[in-house]
Scaffold this active site. Structure first.
Site, PDB file in Angstrom:
ATOM      1  N   SER A   1       0.739  -0.985  -0.097  1.00  0.00           N
ATOM      2  CA  SER A   1       0.045   0.067  -0.004  1.00  0.00           C
ATOM      3  C   SER A   1       0.794   1.379   0.125  1.00  0.00           C
ATOM      4  CB  SER A   1      -0.784   0.041   1.250  1.00  0.00           C
ATOM      5  OG  SER A   1      -1.471   1.278   1.073  1.00  0.00           O
TER       6      SER A   1
ATOM      7  N   LYS B   1      -4.592  -6.582   3.825  1.00  0.00           N
ATOM      8  CA  LYS B   1      -4.289  -5.444   3.008  1.00  0.00           C
ATOM      9  C   LYS B   1      -5.892  -5.267   2.332  1.00  0.00           C
ATOM     10  CE  LYS B   1      -2.854  -2.593  -0.363  1.00  0.00           C
ATOM     11  NZ  LYS B   1      -3.919  -2.634  -1.299  1.00  0.00           N
TER      12      LYS B   1
ATOM     13  N   HIS C   1      -7.503  -3.329   5.016  1.00  0.00           N
ATOM     14  CA  HIS C   1      -6.977  -1.945   4.875  1.00  0.00           C
ATOM     15  C   HIS C   1      -7.782  -1.214   3.900  1.00  0.00           C
ATOM     16  CE1 HIS C   1      -4.511   1.005   2.368  1.00  0.00           C
ATOM     17  NE2 HIS C   1      -3.935   1.243   3.680  1.00  0.00           N
ATOM     18  N   ASN C   2      -7.906  -1.861   2.721  1.00  0.00           N
ATOM     19  CA  ASN C   2      -8.480  -1.028   1.661  1.00  0.00           C
ATOM     20  C   ASN C   2     -10.065  -0.680   1.937  1.00  0.00           C
ATOM     21  OD1 ASN C   2      -6.159  -1.424   0.207  1.00  0.00           O
ATOM     22  ND2 ASN C   2      -7.280  -2.217  -1.553  1.00  0.00           N
TER      23      ASN C   2
ATOM     24  N   GLU D   1     -10.029   2.200   4.190  1.00  0.00           N
ATOM     25  CA  GLU D   1      -9.837   3.365   3.378  1.00  0.00           C
ATOM     26  C   GLU D   1     -11.314   3.701   2.582  1.00  0.00           C
ATOM     27  OE1 GLU D   1      -7.969   3.410  -0.886  1.00  0.00           O
ATOM     28  OE2 GLU D   1      -6.361   2.554   0.502  1.00  0.00           O
TER      29      GLU D   1
END
Length: 485
Positions: A131, A186, A189-190, A193
């Site tokens: 990222s 990940k 995380h997205n 986001e």
């Protein structure tokens, strides 16, 4: 020609691949590179890579032969079938113990499958979240590797050399766990986001349409917020976007079409939450907000037909802006609390040994959601590694307690002004649900039992003991076995 084997190999010289390769070389590693289109490799070697420690190959056989053993090969190709095809093409050129590393945005279930396949062939496999975008790849991304644990000692020196650093100098990279753990982290995380971006957009919308603030005034607000607890990359770039002007002096943000795109990781996050029965309500609303924004033509038509009578804001603008800051901060806590609940559920489902404080540390720098706030999450798990929910940590529960009144005023104000705030409001609804000892699911269970004989539990009997009522007097004693959450 340089006959010294390269320390690491990289396949895929698009934007991320080029920059990550340059990052590795700048940290002292020699890098072998390969691209399916040989002219791309040649262009890279004669351009940005000229005079540096790179070895180029126009065949996979030559590429594999140029690497030191065990080979460490980073694959940066389009997620999906392209990864499987590349693995199959590489296998004939590998030796036992060689390491394949997928640095793309692969679906974690694909990484689980690939890990097992590659290990069965005698090799090691890593699925790593990367990222930070183009700049992060070049200067230091957040890295989230997982997969074959035996690969970590071999790739750790490279990964922790090229990753971002916290303000305290700690590496924003650690081993996430088995098979698909890295890509799952990940993915979450997205998803977070998505939530962070939508929360900021709702706050912007309330200031712009609700309070009538100018871009310059909002620039000042976000500048001030970026110096406090909300200090983060996304607040920082929002500040900069609001101040950006075209050559004619017009604000660029005002001429951008209000139809959001998405690549799918947010949808994957919500799907995983549904699979594990986790109420990821805020991120779900963020995904749906993008879907609604994409219906631009329908919304434009509806705006001409549905014309509600709405008041003009007549309160204290500065006071409401402060309420917005508190509502944004509190909602952000909810988003991360939900994201961590999903990580915990996935760890149980897939038998991953996730380091939750370590994940927060990994996200402190390099990545899109990087913020000072993540340091507080790390401290929360340092205080209690078995923390069930971030909302139960004393630091976060105190913020929620002191920010609730402002948060509720913002939701009421948004409703009165007719401005949608799906993430700000769903975050508050989650909080109110989570803190409620009793919810109306007793009635829901009665309804399910009435029409489908799905059974229910009782408050005066042990959990797991099931009951059924013949609500109409016409039903029998046969009940459904489809009970669960």
């Amino acid at each position: 020609m340089n006959n010294t084997p390269a320390d690491v190999g990289l396949i895929g010289l698009a934007v991320m691949g080029e920059n990550l390769a340059l990052n590795m070389e700048s940290k002292g590693f020699s890098v072998a590179v390969y691209n399916r289109t040989a002219s791309k490799t040649a262009s890279f070697l004669s351009g940005r890579a000229a005079g540096k420690r790179f070895i180029g190959s126009d065949t996979l056989a030559g590429f594999a032969a140029s690497l030191s053993k065990p080979r460490k090969i980073v694959m940066l190709v389009k997620a999906g079938s392209a990864v499987d095809e590349l693995i199959d093409q590489l296998v004939p050129h590998l030796d036992p113990g060689d390491i394949l590393i997928d640095g793309g945005n692969s679906l974690y279930t694909d990484t689980i499958r690939r890990t097992h396949k590659v290990e069965s062939l005698g090799f090691l496999y890593v699925g790593s979240g990367v990222s930070g975008g183009e700049e992060g790849a070049l200067l230091g991304p957040s890295l989230m590797p997982g997969g074959s644990a035996a690969a970590w000692p071999h790739i750790k020196p490279i990964f922790q050399a090229i990753c971002a650093r916290t303000p305290e100098g700690e590496a924003c990279c650690d081993w996430m766990g088995e098979d698909g753990a890295g890509h799952f982290v990940k993915m979450v995380h997205n998803g977070i986001e998505y939530g962070d971006m939508q929360l900021i957009c709702e706050t912007y919308d309330l200031m712009k349409r609700g309070l009538g603030l100018s871009n310059d005034r909002m620039h000042e607000v976000f500048s001030a917020w970026n110096k406090g607890p909300l200090d983060s990359y996304l607040i920082e770039i929002t500040r900069d976007i609001l101040a950006y002007r075209a050559e004619d002096g017009s604000a660029v943000v005002d001429v951008i079409l209000d139809a959001a795109g998405q690549k799918g990781t947010g949808k994957w996050t919500v799907g995983a939450a549904l699979d594990d029965g986790m109420p990821l309500t805020l991120i779900g609303e963020a995904v749906f907000a993008r879907c609604l924004s994409a219906l631009k033509d329908e919304r434009a038509a509806a705006a001409k037909v549905i014309r509600p009578s709405l008041p003009v804001f007549a309160g204290d603008v500065d006071a409401f802006v402060e309420d917005l800051r508190q509502a944004l901060y509190a909602s952000k806590i909810i988003s991360y609390a939900q994201g961590y609940q999903l990580l915990k559920a996935a760890a149980r489902t897939h038998h991953w040994n996730l380091n939750f404080g370590g994940i927060a540390l990994t996200w402190r720098g390099g990545c899109i959601i990087r913020s000072a706030f993540l340091g507080d999450i790390k401290k929360a798990f340092d205080r209690n590694p078995a923390l069930g929910n971030l909302l139960l940590d004393p630091f976060f529960s105190k913020i929620i307690e002191t920010h609730q009144a402002a948060w509720r005023r913002v939701i009421v104000g948004a409703v009165q002004l007719g401005i949608p705030v799906p993430c700000l409001s769903s975050a508050l609804a989650y909080l109110d649900g989570y803190r409620s000892e009793r919810l109306p699911a007793n009635l829901l269970q009665a309804q399910r039992d009435y029409f489908g004989a799905h059974n229910y539990e009782r408050v005066d009997r042990p959990r797991g003991e099931m009951f059924h009522t013949n609500w109409t007097g016409r039903g029998g004693t046969t009940t459904s076995q489809a009970y669960g959450v």
